[in-house]
Write a protein that holds these residues in place. Sequence first.
Motif, PDB file in Angstrom:
ATOM      1  N   TRP A  46       0.822  -1.208   0.000  1.00 48.06           N
ATOM      2  CA  TRP A  46       0.000   0.000   0.000  1.00 48.06           C
ATOM      3  C   TRP A  46       0.861   1.264   0.000  1.00 48.06           C
ATOM      4  O   TRP A  46       0.501   2.263  -0.605  1.00 48.06           O
ATOM      5  CB  TRP A  46      -0.944   0.012   1.196  1.00 48.06           C
ATOM      6  CG  TRP A  46      -2.102  -0.909   1.004  1.00 48.06           C
ATOM      7  CD1 TRP A  46      -2.321  -2.081   1.649  1.00 48.06           C
ATOM      8  CD2 TRP A  46      -3.185  -0.749   0.083  1.00 48.06           C
ATOM      9  NE1 TRP A  46      -3.477  -2.655   1.197  1.00 48.06           N
ATOM     10  CE2 TRP A  46      -4.033  -1.857   0.237  1.00 48.06           C
ATOM     11  CE3 TRP A  46      -3.511   0.221  -0.852  1.00 48.06           C
ATOM     12  CZ2 TRP A  46      -5.191  -2.022  -0.512  1.00 48.06           C
ATOM     13  CZ3 TRP A  46      -4.669   0.067  -1.599  1.00 48.06           C
ATOM     14  CH2 TRP A  46      -5.491  -1.049  -1.423  1.00 48.06           C
ATOM     15  N   ALA A  49       1.977   1.740  -3.503  1.00 50.47           N
ATOM     16  CA  ALA A  49       0.833   2.179  -4.309  1.00 50.47           C
ATOM     17  C   ALA A  49       0.538   3.656  -4.084  1.00 50.47           C
ATOM     18  O   ALA A  49       0.236   4.391  -5.031  1.00 50.47           O
ATOM     19  CB  ALA A  49      -0.396   1.330  -3.966  1.00 50.47           C
ATOM     20  N   TYR A  54      -0.552   4.405  -7.704  1.00 52.51           N
ATOM     21  CA  TYR A  54      -0.898   3.163  -8.371  1.00 52.51           C
ATOM     22  C   TYR A  54      -2.096   2.572  -7.641  1.00 52.51           C
ATOM     23  O   TYR A  54      -2.133   2.544  -6.423  1.00 52.51           O
ATOM     24  CB  TYR A  54       0.312   2.226  -8.314  1.00 52.51           C
ATOM     25  CG  TYR A  54       0.036   0.807  -8.670  1.00 52.51           C
ATOM     26  CD1 TYR A  54      -0.286   0.436  -9.965  1.00 52.51           C
ATOM     27  CD2 TYR A  54       0.129  -0.198  -7.698  1.00 52.51           C
ATOM     28  CE1 TYR A  54      -0.523  -0.874 -10.277  1.00 52.51           C
ATOM     29  CE2 TYR A  54      -0.108  -1.510  -8.019  1.00 52.51           C
ATOM     30  CZ  TYR A  54      -0.430  -1.844  -9.309  1.00 52.51           C
ATOM     31  OH  TYR A  54      -0.673  -3.145  -9.615  1.00 52.51           O
ATOM     32  N   HIS A  55      -3.095   2.118  -8.368  1.00 52.63           N
ATOM     33  CA  HIS A  55      -4.304   1.556  -7.761  1.00 52.63           C
ATOM     34  C   HIS A  55      -4.278   0.041  -7.914  1.00 52.63           C
ATOM     35  O   HIS A  55      -4.645  -0.489  -8.978  1.00 52.63           O
ATOM     36  CB  HIS A  55      -5.563   2.133  -8.412  1.00 52.63           C
ATOM     37  CG  HIS A  55      -5.658   3.605  -8.244  1.00 52.63           C
ATOM     38  ND1 HIS A  55      -5.994   4.181  -7.037  1.00 52.63           N
ATOM     39  CD2 HIS A  55      -5.422   4.631  -9.094  1.00 52.63           C
ATOM     40  CE1 HIS A  55      -5.974   5.491  -7.158  1.00 52.63           C
ATOM     41  NE2 HIS A  55      -5.624   5.792  -8.412  1.00 52.63           N
ATOM     42  N   PRO A  56      -3.858  -0.654  -6.878  1.00 46.93           N
ATOM     43  CA  PRO A  56      -3.771  -2.120  -6.983  1.00 46.93           C
ATOM     44  C   PRO A  56      -5.160  -2.770  -7.002  1.00 46.93           C
ATOM     45  O   PRO A  56      -6.056  -2.354  -6.279  1.00 46.93           O
ATOM     46  CB  PRO A  56      -3.013  -2.528  -5.713  1.00 46.93           C
ATOM     47  CG  PRO A  56      -3.289  -1.431  -4.752  1.00 46.93           C
ATOM     48  CD  PRO A  56      -3.442  -0.176  -5.564  1.00 46.93           C
ATOM     49  N   GLU A  57      -5.311  -3.749  -7.824  1.00 47.45           N
ATOM     50  CA  GLU A  57      -6.571  -4.486  -7.909  1.00 47.45           C
ATOM     51  C   GLU A  57      -6.361  -5.836  -7.200  1.00 47.45           C
ATOM     52  O   GLU A  57      -5.876  -6.788  -7.796  1.00 47.45           O
ATOM     53  CB  GLU A  57      -6.939  -4.723  -9.370  1.00 47.45           C
ATOM     54  CG  GLU A  57      -7.045  -3.483 -10.176  1.00 47.45           C
ATOM     55  CD  GLU A  57      -8.477  -3.007 -10.281  1.00 47.45           C
ATOM     56  OE1 GLU A  57      -9.361  -3.833 -10.106  1.00 47.45           O
ATOM     57  OE2 GLU A  57      -8.674  -1.831 -10.542  1.00 47.45           O
ATOM     58  N   ASP A  58      -6.700  -5.880  -5.947  1.00 54.45           N
ATOM     59  CA  ASP A  58      -6.573  -7.083  -5.119  1.00 54.45           C
ATOM     60  C   ASP A  58      -5.132  -7.601  -5.027  1.00 54.45           C
ATOM     61  O   ASP A  58      -4.908  -8.772  -4.786  1.00 54.45           O
ATOM     62  CB  ASP A  58      -7.481  -8.211  -5.629  1.00 54.45           C
ATOM     63  CG  ASP A  58      -8.937  -7.870  -5.464  1.00 54.45           C
ATOM     64  OD1 ASP A  58      -9.264  -7.089  -4.546  1.00 54.45           O
ATOM     65  OD2 ASP A  58      -9.751  -8.382  -6.252  1.00 54.45           O
ATOM     66  N   GLU A  59      -4.151  -6.751  -5.271  1.00 50.83           N
ATOM     67  CA  GLU A  59      -2.763  -7.163  -5.146  1.00 50.83           C
ATOM     68  C   GLU A  59      -2.273  -6.978  -3.707  1.00 50.83           C
ATOM     69  O   GLU A  59      -1.470  -7.746  -3.230  1.00 50.83           O
ATOM     70  CB  GLU A  59      -1.876  -6.379  -6.107  1.00 50.83           C
ATOM     71  CG  GLU A  59      -2.130  -6.727  -7.557  1.00 50.83           C
ATOM     72  CD  GLU A  59      -1.282  -5.905  -8.489  1.00 50.83           C
ATOM     73  OE1 GLU A  59      -0.251  -5.375  -8.067  1.00 50.83           O
ATOM     74  OE2 GLU A  59      -1.692  -5.759  -9.644  1.00 50.83           O
ATOM     75  N   CYS A  60      -2.750  -5.929  -3.059  1.00 53.91           N
ATOM     76  CA  CYS A  60      -2.364  -5.677  -1.671  1.00 53.91           C
ATOM     77  C   CYS A  60      -3.402  -6.319  -0.767  1.00 53.91           C
ATOM     78  O   CYS A  60      -4.567  -5.956  -0.791  1.00 53.91           O
ATOM     79  CB  CYS A  60      -2.295  -4.168  -1.397  1.00 53.91           C
ATOM     80  SG  CYS A  60      -1.030  -3.325  -2.350  1.00 53.91           S
ATOM     81  N   ARG A  61      -2.946  -7.241   0.041  1.00 57.18           N
ATOM     82  CA  ARG A  61      -3.872  -7.898   0.978  1.00 57.18           C
ATOM     83  C   ARG A  61      -4.122  -6.956   2.145  1.00 57.18           C
ATOM     84  O   ARG A  61      -3.286  -6.151   2.522  1.00 57.18           O
ATOM     85  CB  ARG A  61      -3.260  -9.187   1.503  1.00 57.18           C
ATOM     86  CG  ARG A  61      -3.096 -10.235   0.437  1.00 57.18           C
ATOM     87  CD  ARG A  61      -2.402 -11.418   1.049  1.00 57.18           C
ATOM     88  NE  ARG A  61      -1.119 -11.005   1.600  1.00 57.18           N
ATOM     89  CZ  ARG A  61       0.057 -11.412   1.183  1.00 57.18           C
ATOM     90  NH1 ARG A  61       0.122 -12.270   0.215  1.00 57.18           N
ATOM     91  NH2 ARG A  61       1.169 -10.991   1.721  1.00 57.18           N
TER      92      ARG A  61
END
Length: 62
Positions: A46, A49, A54-61
């Motif tokens: 995060w 990001a 950067y907008h992670p799509e379910d990459e950051c738990r």
Amino acid sequence: MSSGRPKPDRAVVAVRVMTVVSVALAAMCVWLAFAWSTERSAAACWRTASEFQYHPEDECRG
């Protein structure tokens, strides 16, 4: 009537109790270390990001 087995010494009982407590504490430490590393990696994801917008799509738990 006696069962035929001698009664355990108080010192032996105390050592057994301390052994159980030590094993339980060790298991908790292992679980906490795993949870900490998981949360740390999620926080790093995060942080990256947010620094690079950067907008992670379910990459950051988490």
